[in-house]
Design an enzyme around this catalytic site. Structure first.
Site, PDB file in Angstrom:
ATOM      1  N   ALA A  68      36.250  38.410  27.536  1.00  0.00           N
ATOM      2  CA  ALA A  68      35.420  39.579  27.860  1.00  0.00           C
ATOM      3  C   ALA A  68      35.806  40.740  26.931  1.00  0.00           C
ATOM      4  CB  ALA A  68      35.629  39.975  29.313  1.00  0.00           C
ATOM      5  N   GLU A  73      31.561  28.360  35.988  1.00  0.00           N
ATOM      6  CA  GLU A  73      32.250  28.947  37.145  1.00  0.00           C
ATOM      7  C   GLU A  73      31.678  30.340  37.322  1.00  0.00           C
ATOM      8  OE1 GLU A  73      34.234  27.553  39.114  1.00  0.00           O
ATOM      9  OE2 GLU A  73      35.152  25.885  38.050  1.00  0.00           O
ATOM     10  N   CYS A 100      35.865  36.211  42.351  1.00  0.00           N
ATOM     11  CA  CYS A 100      34.697  35.394  42.690  1.00  0.00           C
ATOM     12  C   CYS A 100      34.860  34.794  44.083  1.00  0.00           C
ATOM     13  CB  CYS A 100      34.507  34.299  41.660  1.00  0.00           C
ATOM     14  SG  CYS A 100      35.990  33.321  41.392  1.00  0.00           S
ATOM     15  N   ASN A 149      38.427  39.452  34.979  1.00  0.00           N
ATOM     16  CA  ASN A 149      39.055  39.739  36.292  1.00  0.00           C
ATOM     17  C   ASN A 149      40.406  39.065  36.513  1.00  0.00           C
ATOM     18  OD1 ASN A 149      37.780  37.288  36.670  1.00  0.00           O
ATOM     19  ND2 ASN A 149      37.106  37.744  38.747  1.00  0.00           N
TER      20      ASN A 149
END
Ligand code: NAP
Length: 465
Positions: free
Chosen positions: A156, A228, A262, A131
């Site tokens: 990722a 996290e 987040c 992200n």
């Protein structure tokens, strides 16, 4: 997950990558470890020089990096450019403060020269999400490398070009071979990496599932980890707040990074005296957002990063409606290529709906009504997450209660939650443990070594227990 670059704005696959095999991973790990053994002995000024150079390259090539991020995960290109600059700022902050952050601390213990020193741990494995594909990596790597560690990145699987660009960035800045290494591997390769004695520690930014798996394997091998993880941040608005400012901030806080952050505000908890006004203005502004191509500077909300994320978000929204929640606007996928979701507002949600319980990763806001400040705090804390919290009020007594009672890693008053190199960042409860950024982030991956030299007696005669 296949390792591939797929443009979320069009759904078009641009490139596929083959995961490294065992021998290739071994070779890279050996190089990373060798780089650490040399890097830990480099004087601090050399490490500082590298961070400054990384910052310069980030700044110089920010447009290229921005386009890379946008093409792989769909964030607005302007925001991606700002992300590259934020990484540069972070490197410079650590470079500017290196001496202070790593200076030994003198302890006041009678008859001794006693001090605390900060020494690197080794090769640190970073398991990272898509992200903020540059920021999440740099905010770990800048302090870890400054402290004398080497970094191993498992990014990722949908951002392999960013992953490769990050390794190339460190090379271009003059980093020694192997100091920052990208491993194009799937998540199934992580347990073996954590079991390898050359890997000293791990950090993961991602979902609860990824976090608990990395923590489990790190724990099994007695290695420290930082987690996290996800969040469902509350955004509380009380009657004394500036409603116009709160509404504007609420829209930004929910739609930042196309809703996939987040620390995006996800649950909007508004005092009943101002609820109607807040809802009306909020819905109006969410509806007015321009959804479209993330490369277009006018766009305010781009696509979600993956088709899986889009399907999951839609399923959560439909479950909220089925469970009794009311749809104010949106609630559907856009009929166009790519992974677009309409900005959505849900209200009157029962406490067990996905919007109240889970993390909704997209431009979907959930509104809740509170009777008073106590009810607002109770609703905010009624979550398994505890990452950030934002609250809006001008009353000193209320500020005192909110900052004291909200269960979160950070509380922002009359501002939206944001990370900053100068302040620790992290969560509690299912949002993880450990901290990134500031001195706290740097201290996660060092050996805090106590040294005590007796003055009174010769060392050979000293009591050893
Ligand atoms: P994700 O699916 O957990 O993926 C994150 C990383 O973990 C990827 O590299 C992924 O690899 C890897 N991974 C997944 N399952 C794993 C496992 N069992 N063992 C080891 N590694 C594993 O999360 P995401 O969808 O990319 O990111 C969104 C999540 O990250 C949200 O929950 C968001 O809130 C959270 N997040 C938290 C923060 C924070 O600072 N607290 C910041 C940003 C995002 P593959 O891609 O190969 O599966």
């Amino acid at each position: 997950m296949p390792i591939q670059t797929l443009n979320p704005a069009t759904g078009e696959k641009l490139e596929s990558f083959t995961a490294l095999n065992e021998e290739q991973v071994e070779a890279k790990l050996a190089r990373a470890h060798k780089a650490f053994l040399d890097w830990r002995d480099q004087p601090l000024r050399e490490r500082v020089k590298l961070l400054r150079k990384v910052a310069d390259v980030l700044e110089r090539d920010r447009r290229t990096y921005a386009e890379l991020m946008t093409q792989e995960m769909g964030k607005l290109v302007g925001a991606a450019e700002a992300e590259a600059m934020k990484c540069a700022t972070c490197c410079r902050w650590y470079a500017d403060n290196a001496e202070k952050l790593l200076a030994p601390e003198i302890l006041d213990i009678e008859n001794e020269d006693a001090s605390v020193h900060f020494q690197p741990l080794g090769v640190v494995l970073a398991v990272m999400p898509w992200n903020f594909p540059f920021w999440q990596v740099l905010r770990f790597a800048a302090p870890a490398i400054l402290a004398g560690n080497a970094a191993l990145l498992k990014h990722a699987s949908n951002v392999p070009r960013c992953a490769n660009a990050l390794e190339a960035l460190f090379k271009a800045a003059g980093a020694p071979d192997g100091l920052f290494t990208t491993l194009l591997v799937g998540s199934d390769a992580v347990p073996a990496l954590l079991a390898d004695p050359r890997v000293a520690a791990a950090t993961v930014t991602g979902s609860e599932a990824a976090g608990s798996s990395v923590a489990e394997h790190a724990g099994r091998n007695l290695k420290p980890s930082v987690l996290e993880l996800g969040g469902s941040d509350p955004f509380i608005v009380l009657p004394s707040a500036n409603i116009e400012a709160a509404v504007k901030a609420a829209v930004t806080a929910r739609t930042i990074n196309n809703g996939q952050s987040c620390i995006a505000a996800k649950r909007f908890i508004v005092h009943e005296d101002i609820y109607a006004e807040f809802e009306q203005k909020f819905v109006q502004q969410m509806q007015a957002l321009i959804v479209g191509d993330p490369m277009d500077a006018r766009t305010q909300v781009g696509p979600l990063a993956t088709k899986q994320g889009l399907d999951e978000l839609d399923a959560q929204v439909q479950a909220c409606i089925k469970g009794g929640g009311k749809l104010r606007i949106g609630g559907k996928k856009l009929k166009r290529p790519g992974f677009y979701y309409t900005p959505t507002v849900l209200a009157e949600l029962p406490p067990n709906s996905p919007a109240a319980r889970d993390e909704l990763f997209g431009p979907v806001a959930a509104l809740f009504k509170a009777r008073d400040i106590g009810d607002a705090i109770r609703k905010a804390n009624d979550s398994r997450f505890g990452l950030g919290a934002s609250a809006w009020t001008t009353t000193t007594r209320e500020i005192g209660r909110l900052t004291e009672e909200l269960q979160a890693g950070s509380v922002f008053i009359n501002a939206i939650v944001a990370s900053d190199s100068r302040a620790p960042f992290g969560g509690i409860k299912a949002s993880g443990y450990g901290r990134e950024l500031s001195a706290y982030g740097l201290r996660e991956f060092v050996n805090v070594k106590t040294i005590r030299i007796a003055k009174a007696a010769p060392v050979s005669e000293a009591v050893t227990e």
